[in-house]
Design an enzyme around this catalytic site. Structure first.
Site, mmCIF file in Angstrom:
data_model
loop_
_atom_site.group_PDB
_atom_site.id
_atom_site.type_symbol
_atom_site.label_atom_id
_atom_site.label_comp_id
_atom_site.label_asym_id
_atom_site.label_seq_id
_atom_site.Cartn_x
_atom_site.Cartn_y
_atom_site.Cartn_z
ATOM 1 C CB ILE A 155 -0.899 0.033 1.254
ATOM 2 C CG1 ILE A 155 -1.720 -1.255 1.330
ATOM 3 C CG2 ILE A 155 -1.799 1.254 1.243
ATOM 4 C CD1 ILE A 155 -2.297 -1.509 2.699
ATOM 5 C CB CYS A 156 1.520 3.918 -2.244
ATOM 6 S SG CYS A 156 2.329 5.496 -2.363
ATOM 7 C CG LEU A 157 -2.345 5.787 3.369
ATOM 8 C CD1 LEU A 157 -3.093 6.696 2.401
ATOM 9 C CD2 LEU A 157 -3.343 4.911 4.116
#
Lengths: 584, 221
Positions: B87-89
């Site tokens: 996840i890119c967060l």
């Protein structure tokens, strides 16, 4: 008293005589010393003082000859002023310590900013503004007068009101982060009043601080910034949990300022950390044009001109190469060093292990590790049976048991069959010497540290007893100088083996080896002198130091001279092509 | 051990809270460092009706370091890797603060499904699809949701898995090249690599076809 005066006079007279003769007749001089000691036997309590005096005078005359040398040594002093120091290859640089950096780049900017009397700003606010603006006080002033409300907000400061940052002890507190319920605990909060227990706050700051950026309240949408002073105080409080006294940190020791300084130093190519172990100082290259410097550095990459290698010193007097970040590696050029280090990293551990734990089969040269107790070995590969001790054929061994006897007509080593084996052995030869000097360097360091301790204790002892005519710092000033030249000599010596490994053999490489040999000898001599001083059986360590003073001074000078000769000749011969590197 | 206490408390709070639609479970009763989170795909998105599983690893320094989360359920989303589920967060990286919780992070993930950020992508292929053909993207995302994120008791689970649809590629193109004698999987691979989903809105169709042919011939050599 009469006795003392006489002694003093006598020695003084000797001194004057010595000074005239000193330069050419050192042997004489030691004789005289011995005489003085002899005549002192009955007045033993004064023996040492007069001896001291002798040495002091000796030294004075010696320093005059020493002076020339000192001017040439790479680093003569490290006093802080704005003029750069010149390295041994003419590199201009400035040695820094973190404290200095903080003082000059941060706190001096703060002092200047204070003179502007920005309305309503405390020192804490000013520090935050400065760090936000990367310590450009002009920009702070500009932005402040441009729109100070906005600027305040950007910096995470409170508009015109007093801040309400608090350390307090609260009863029945449950911390949202660690979920502990405390009957009574210390909490910290900023003006926003988001309270968390001190332990969690400290943990949080400890995690954030490595970025070197300003730290805001833990609450994600809360933009208030924690002042530097409070961070210091928090660290002190946590540290004081282990002791009774709270030691407040000064701004120079402020964790956030240190982290910020590190960040700034890391991000600039004109700064480099000293690579020496446990050294926290760094060096700034004094250059006017960065792009030109980048060009220079890329030129250096494959150049054999070792007179261009940017050797610099750090605040603690360690020398290193600014280009490749290793210690002073002269006479090797940077690219050779890189090759060597890579080779060592690839091969050395394996080679070391093989060397220490295995023998090679006398017939097929396979490395064999002995895993049982019996010395009757059979090579897995060629099935050759031999004795682990004498490497002779086992069948002969039984009839003619000779491996317990010492034979001086040892068989000539068999002709090497295998070329790759040869290269490995060649490499091992140089690597071993290289690493031996590295280990010796560590050993020397230990001895030198001990000597330093002994002399310090001795002098403190004398001083506390208020003895007249005691040993002063000047009397042993030669020691650190000698220690440094021993260390540097060894370092050069170490790198000569890397140099020699890649060197194509020729008449000139033999000259290089001769020079190497000379340097080796004087380094070993001096190392031995120091070792003898620290010998356990030696009770009068300081006395031995003083007795060997001239020897030490001479040897250390010799090392310096030979070291310089070696590097100079390597440099010249590399330039005019008489020495060449051979890379496979 | 503040970590244990904190995780226990978070679990308990999550159990009591039925409003948020987020569930937390321990993988193993005796281990507080490996959890699984569940939430429903937000309505009005291609992820609607899907139930998504998040695998959660708690680092030693929790809550001062962020938990490591990734999608255990395959999902078609610009900010989530379609292969690994990474996840890119920002709040899972540098914007994490100890005040955030597992629950609030899962809710943030739910929000991420609602509002993708294709300009800061994790999965470039998906992000490109999103930016070039939003409708096509949504169809594929919904298809993935149907195949991978639907619970067993839901009847739509028996949808036939169709490889072209999986990557949002128009089945006609695949068929076209398959009829020429190229293997189906290679065709899909090439089309994916070239970022071609359909010929809709393509002006120079024959040029593109030639390029695909070239690539396919190279691939099948």
């Amino acid at each position: 008293m009469l006795n003392f005066d006489e002694d003093d006079n006598i020695s003084f007279e000797y001194d004057e005589e010595e000074e005239e003769e000193e330069d050419d007749e050192e042997d004489d001089d030691t004789n005289i010393e011995a005489d003085v000691e002899d005549s002192d036997d009955d007045a033993s309590s004064f023996a040492f003082e007069s001896d001291d005096n002798d040495h002091a005078e000796n030294y004075k005359s010696n320093t005059t000859s020493n002076n020339n040398n000192q001017l040439d040594t790479p680093i003569s002093k490290h006093l802080r002023d704005d003029s750069s120091v010149v390295g041994c290859n003419g590199t201009l640089y400035l040695p820094w310590s973190i404290e200095q950096f903080i003082q000059i780049k941060f706190l001096d900017a703060l002092d200047k900013l204070k003179t502007f009397n920005l309305y309503g700003c405390s020192d804490d606010d000013l520090l935050i503004m400065l760090q936000y603006k990367k310590w450009q006080q002009e920009e702070v002033v500009n932005e402040f007068f441009d729109n100070h409300d906005k600027f305040y907000k950007k910096c995470g400061l409170l508009l015109g009101k007093d801040t309400n940052n608090q350390f307090e002890i609260v009863k029945n507190f449950s911390c949202f982060i660690c979920c502990e319920d405390y009957k009574s605990t210390e909490v910290y909060s900023l003006t926003c009043n988001h309270q968390y227990c001190l332990k969690c706050y400290h943990h949080y700051i400890n995690n954030e601080i490595n970025n070197g950026r300003l730290i805001t309240c833990i609450e994600p949408d809360c933009k208030f910034v924690i002042p530097h002073k409070d961070i210091s105080h928090m660290y002190s409080l946590i540290e004081s949990k282990h002791s009774v006294i709270i030691v407040e940190k000064t701004l120079l020791q402020n964790p956030l300022l240190i982290a910020n300084a590190r960040e700034l130093i890391n991000s600039k190519i004109t700064y480099k950390w000293c690579p020496a172990t446990d050294c926290s100082s760094f060096t700034e290259l004094s250059i006017s044009d960065v792009s030109c410097e980048a060009q220079k550095q890329s030129d250096l990459k494959n150049s054999n001109d070792i007179s261009k290698v940017p050797i610099v010193g750090c605040f603690e007097n360690h020398e290193f190469c600014f280009n490749c970040g290793y210690e002073n590696h002269l006479p090797c050029p940077c690219w050779i060093v890189k090759k060597w280090i890579k080779k060592c990293e690839d091969d050395s551990e394996t080679a070391n292990w093989i060397d220490a734990n295995t023998h090679t089969c006398p017939k097929c040269h396979t490395s064999i590790e002995k895993n049982g107790g019996c010395n009757h070995m059979t090579c897995r590969k060629c099935k050759y049976e031999f004795c682990w001790i004498c490497f002779n054929k086992w069948s002969e061994h039984n009839n003619n048991y000779s491996c317990n006897r010492f034979r001086d007509d040892q068989k000539e080593e068999e002709i090497r069959r295998n070329k790759s084996r040869q290269t490995l052995e060649r490499y091992l030869h140089f690597y071993k010497r290289y690493s031996i000097h590295e280990t010796s360097m560590k050993g020397d360091k230990k001895t030198l540290r001990k000597i330093d301790e002994v002399t310090k204790i001795y002098m403190e002892d004398r001083r506390s007893k208020n003895e007249i005519n005691n040993l002063s710092w000047i009397d042993i000033e030669f020691l650190p100088e000698a220690m440094r030249s021993l260390q540097n000599g060894r370092k050069t010596l170490k790198w000569t083996y890397c140099f020699a490994f890649y060197l194509a053999s020729s008449n000139f490489s033999q000259i290089f080896e001769t020079n190497q040999d000379y340097l080796n000898k004087s380094v070993e001599d001096l190392s031995e002198v120091f070792e003898k001083i620290m010998d356990k059986k030696n009770d009068d360590k300081v006395g031995t130091i003083l007795k060997n003073k001239i020897k030490i001074i001479n040897l250390s000078e010799l090392i310096l001279r030979r070291q310089k000769t070696l590097i100079k000749s390597a440099e010249e011969n590399l330039l005019n092509g008489l020495l060449k590197f051979e890379i496979d | 051990m503040s970590r244990v206490k904190r995780i226990a408390k978070e679990l308990e709070e999550c159990r009591q809270d039925t409003q948020s639609g987020v569930t937390l479970k321990l993988n193993n009763e005796n281990d507080l460092t490996h959890l699984t989170g569940y939430f429903k795909g937000p309505p009005g998105t291609p992820y609607e009706n899907g139930l998504f599983q998040i695998s959660i690893d708690i680092p030693n320094d929790y809550p001062f370091k962020p938990p490591q989360m990734k999608f255990a359920t395959k999902i078609y989303h610009p900010n989530i890797s379609s292969v690994t589920g990474a996840i890119c967060l920002n709040i899972l990286k540098d914007k994490w603060t100890p005040v955030l919780t597992l629950k609030s992070t899962l809710i943030s993930l739910q929000l991420l499904l609602q509002s993708p950020e294709p300009n800061d992508p994790q999965d470039a292929e998906v992000a490109k699809h999103f930016l070039s053909n939003k409708q096509g993207f949504e169809e594929t995302a919904a298809y993935w949701t149907k195949i991978y994120a639907t619970t067993k008791d839901n009847e739509s689970v028996n949808v036939e898995l169709k490889d072209s649809q999986l990557y949002g590629i128009d089945d006609e193109i695949v068929n076209q090249f398959e009829n020429m004698g190229f293997p189906r999987d290679k065709t899909i691979e090439v089309l994916r690599r070239m970022g071609i989903k359909s010929f809709k809105g393509v002006n120079n169709k024959s040029d593109v076809e030639n390029k695909i042919l070239e690539e396919l011939l190279k691939e099948c050599q």
